[in-house]
Design a protein around this motif. Structure first.
Motif, PDB file in Angstrom:
ATOM      1  N   ARG A 338     -33.713  -2.002   8.754  1.00  0.00           N
ATOM      2  CA  ARG A 338     -33.664  -0.579   8.430  1.00  0.00           C
ATOM      3  C   ARG A 338     -35.057   0.027   8.490  1.00  0.00           C
ATOM      4  NH1 ARG A 338     -30.108  -3.124   5.094  1.00  0.00           N
ATOM      5  NH2 ARG A 338     -31.714  -3.513   3.519  1.00  0.00           N
ATOM      6  N   SER A 349     -35.237   6.259   2.016  1.00  0.00           N
ATOM      7  CA  SER A 349     -34.810   5.049   2.705  1.00  0.00           C
ATOM      8  C   SER A 349     -33.341   4.783   2.436  1.00  0.00           C
ATOM      9  CB  SER A 349     -35.650   3.845   2.246  1.00  0.00           C
ATOM     10  OG  SER A 349     -35.488   3.606   0.860  1.00  0.00           O
ATOM     11  N   ASN A 350     -32.815   3.782   3.113  1.00  0.00           N
ATOM     12  CA  ASN A 350     -31.426   3.355   2.924  1.00  0.00           C
ATOM     13  C   ASN A 350     -31.429   1.945   2.368  1.00  0.00           C
ATOM     14  OD1 ASN A 350     -30.165   5.717   4.151  1.00  0.00           O
ATOM     15  ND2 ASN A 350     -31.047   4.955   6.071  1.00  0.00           N
ATOM     16  N   SER A 351     -30.751   1.745   1.250  1.00  0.00           N
ATOM     17  CA  SER A 351     -30.750   0.443   0.605  1.00  0.00           C
ATOM     18  C   SER A 351     -29.750  -0.487   1.278  1.00  0.00           C
ATOM     19  CB  SER A 351     -30.395   0.587  -0.879  1.00  0.00           C
ATOM     20  OG  SER A 351     -29.004   0.833  -1.034  1.00  0.00           O
ATOM     21  N   GLY A 354     -26.193   0.538   1.306  1.00  0.00           N
ATOM     22  CA  GLY A 354     -25.806   1.715   2.068  1.00  0.00           C
ATOM     23  C   GLY A 354     -25.992   3.004   1.295  1.00  0.00           C
ATOM     24  N   ARG A 355     -26.917   3.010   0.341  1.00  0.00           N
ATOM     25  CA  ARG A 355     -27.179   4.201  -0.459  1.00  0.00           C
ATOM     26  C   ARG A 355     -28.578   4.739  -0.165  1.00  0.00           C
ATOM     27  NH1 ARG A 355     -23.384   4.727  -4.583  1.00  0.00           N
ATOM     28  NH2 ARG A 355     -22.106   2.829  -4.929  1.00  0.00           N
ATOM     29  N   THR A 356     -28.678   6.064  -0.078  1.00  0.00           N
ATOM     30  CA  THR A 356     -29.982   6.688   0.079  1.00  0.00           C
ATOM     31  C   THR A 356     -30.788   6.505  -1.199  1.00  0.00           C
ATOM     32  OG1 THR A 356     -29.162   8.339   1.635  1.00  0.00           O
ATOM     33  CG2 THR A 356     -31.195   8.862   0.456  1.00  0.00           C
TER      34      THR A 356
END
Length: 531
Positions: A338, A349-351, A354-356
């Protein structure tokens, strides 16, 4: 001279999550409210649907484990102090301090202890700018030169077109940390900004380089449009309305606080209160001081789309561009990894779930490490402040907390990952650092031949004098002096220590005819001085 470590030190995006760490006391922890049911996926756009569900009790459980996480990290790292706060559902559900404000003294850290925020100041300052965008004073697209007609960059077209948003997204083309060493030498804010016109630029709006004085230029333009200095504007727009009574954008306020967390550095395995960073020249980028109780108020406003206690502090439409991706800051190293992004003063960022996530780190090598992480889809945010030079403790706290709220367990060895990531930031710089002088060096010229004043339009004059049979270099408004030690032929060395020069840093001073090139000041090709 290579200085790649400072970029990570200030923004902490290498591992996608940024965090804050600090010390603790025995203040009570507030009860966490129950998490409301998440809306069904059918009510969300595809981009809002997480890849992993988070049970409602994850946040309560994660908050309940913070005492243990903090205690373990305080014990393993021996940092003097840390403070942590968590905001969830519009409430402060955790606020606690650990350790002491200064080694050798008994004053405990608590939720009101004031820390230097370092680069977390960028996110706080971004909300100041957003408030002015919402009020119609400026736009993120306002050209800086329209408010600061004296300001210029190396390219006339860029000068006319670079905007407040460009600087807050680090996409002006200025190289990494441009101007920071001018500050170290004693130049004030206006003097540093005026000298940026001499710095060669990378491509405009297509390159990302982290620049404290780029942020500062954007902030100064906003303050000029508002008819106030930046410190007053920050107080009037954000600190005052939120009741952040322990927060300030002036060093004098920080140093005058009775409940002040003193910065520390590690010396021979023990933390000492040896230095004090004075960041006023770059206040919008690194000069805010605050407590976790005050920062919890700021996070409450941030997580409520600019609203606090029923009052709109920042217009949501003005805030949204700041906390969403504007430029790739950390490109993917492999097709399956990512990327990291930067908004206007915020990391985005994106964890792995799948979370911002929205975040920012702050760090002073002279003794501060801070960070916050906000997961909007879970309506939870954590902030950590420490009074020790950064070694990854703050990031570890927030990363473990983020894992717990998203997965119910810590899935990565963040302690090792961040310890290794930060390890290189304390390494001495310079090609000759740690090296042994040649056994049979070529002799120098007679020392008087090197003596004189060497001019440089960017750094100012550098004076070389003979003092007690040795050469001495003096440079900058503060008259910073360095003893020049002969190395080989016309090459001398000098040692530096400071915010941007870890202990053991060695620079070459290479004379050639009527010029001298100073390695430490030559990162952007501006280190040649002429007599």
């Amino acid at each position: 001279m290579k200085r790649s470590g400072r970029k990570f030190l200030c923004i902490g995006v290498a591992l996608s999550l940024t965090v804050l760490v600090g010390c603790s006391n025995d203040s009570p922890t507030a009860e966490s409210p129950s998490t409301s049911e998440a809306p069904p996926s059918s009510d969300l756009s595809p981009g809002q649907v997480p890849g992993v569900d988070s049970p409602a009790d994850n946040i309560d459980d994660a908050v309940g484990k913070l005492d243990g996480i903090a205690a373990e990290l305080m014990e393993s790292s021996k940092i003097p102090g840390m403070a942590i706060a968590v905001v969830h559902g519009g409430d402060v559900v955790y606020s606690k301090g650990f350790g002491v404000r200064e080694v050798g003294k008994d004053d405990a850290i608590d939720g009101d202890s004031v820390f230097q925020l370092a680069s977390l100041s960028k996110s706080v300052g971004s909300t100041v700018v957003a408030s002015q965008v919402g009020e119609g004073v400026v736009e993120w697209t306002t050209p800086v030169v329209s408010q600061l007609p004296w300001f210029a960059l190396n390219d006339p077209w860029v000068t006319q077109n670079v905007t407040v948003g460009d600087f807050y997204a680090h996409r002006s083309g200025l190289p990494d940390h441009a101007g920071d060493l001018l500050e170290d030498l004693g130049y004030d804010r206006r003097q540093v900004l005026e000298r940026l016109r001499e710095v060669p630029l990378d491509p405009f709006r297509s390159t990302y380089h982290y620049t404290n004085f780029g942020i500062t230029a954007g902030a100064e333009a906003v303050a000029a449009a508002a008819g106030k200095d930046w410190d007053t504007l920050s107080q009037d727009a954000i600190y005052g309305p939120l009741g952040m009574t322990s927060t300030s954008s002036t060093f004098s306020d920080y140093i005058g606080r009775a409940d002040r967390a003193v910065p520390h550095v590690l010396v021979d395995g023990e933390y000492q209160a040896k230095y004090q960073r004075e960041p006023d020249p770059q206040t919008p980028a690194g000069g805010v001081s605050s407590s976790v109780n005050d920062m919890a108020k700021w996070l409450t406003m941030l997580t409520a789309d600019g609203t606090y206690d029923g009052q709109t502090i920042v217009d949501p439409d003005a805030l949204l561009p700041a906390v969403t991706a504007e430029i790739v800051s950390n490109p993917s190293a492999t097709p399956d990894s990512r990327a990291g992004y930067y908004g206007y003063g915020f990391n985005v960022s994106n964890s792995a779930a799948g979370r911002t996530t929205v975040s920012h780190s702050g760090a002073f090598a002279l003794g501060a490490g801070t960070n916050f992480v906000w997961i909007p889809s879970l309506d939870v945010a954590i902030v950590v402040l420490t009074n020790a030079a950064p070694i990854g403790i703050a990031e570890t706290v927030t990363a473990e907390f983020a894992d717990l709220v998203q997965f119910g367990e810590v899935r990565e060895d963040w302690r090792t990952l961040y310890r290794n990531a930060f390890a290189g930031m304390s390494e001495a710089e310079g090609e000759l650092a740690g090296k042994t002088p040649p056994a049979n060096p070529a002799p120098p010229q007679p020392l008087p031949s090197y003596v004189g004043v060497y001019e440089n339009s960017f750094w100012g004059p550098a004076a070389v004098a003979e003092v007690n049979g040795e050469l001495e270099l003096t440079i900058g408004p503060k008259g910073t002096s360095y003893e020049l030690t002969h190395w080989d032929g016309d090459t001398f060395t000098f040692e530096l220590t400071g915010e941007n020069a870890p202990d053991g840093t060695v620079s070459q001073a290479t004379f050639s005819g009527n010029t001298v090139t100073l390695e430490y000041f030559d990162t952007d090709g501006l280190g040649r001085f002429t007599k």
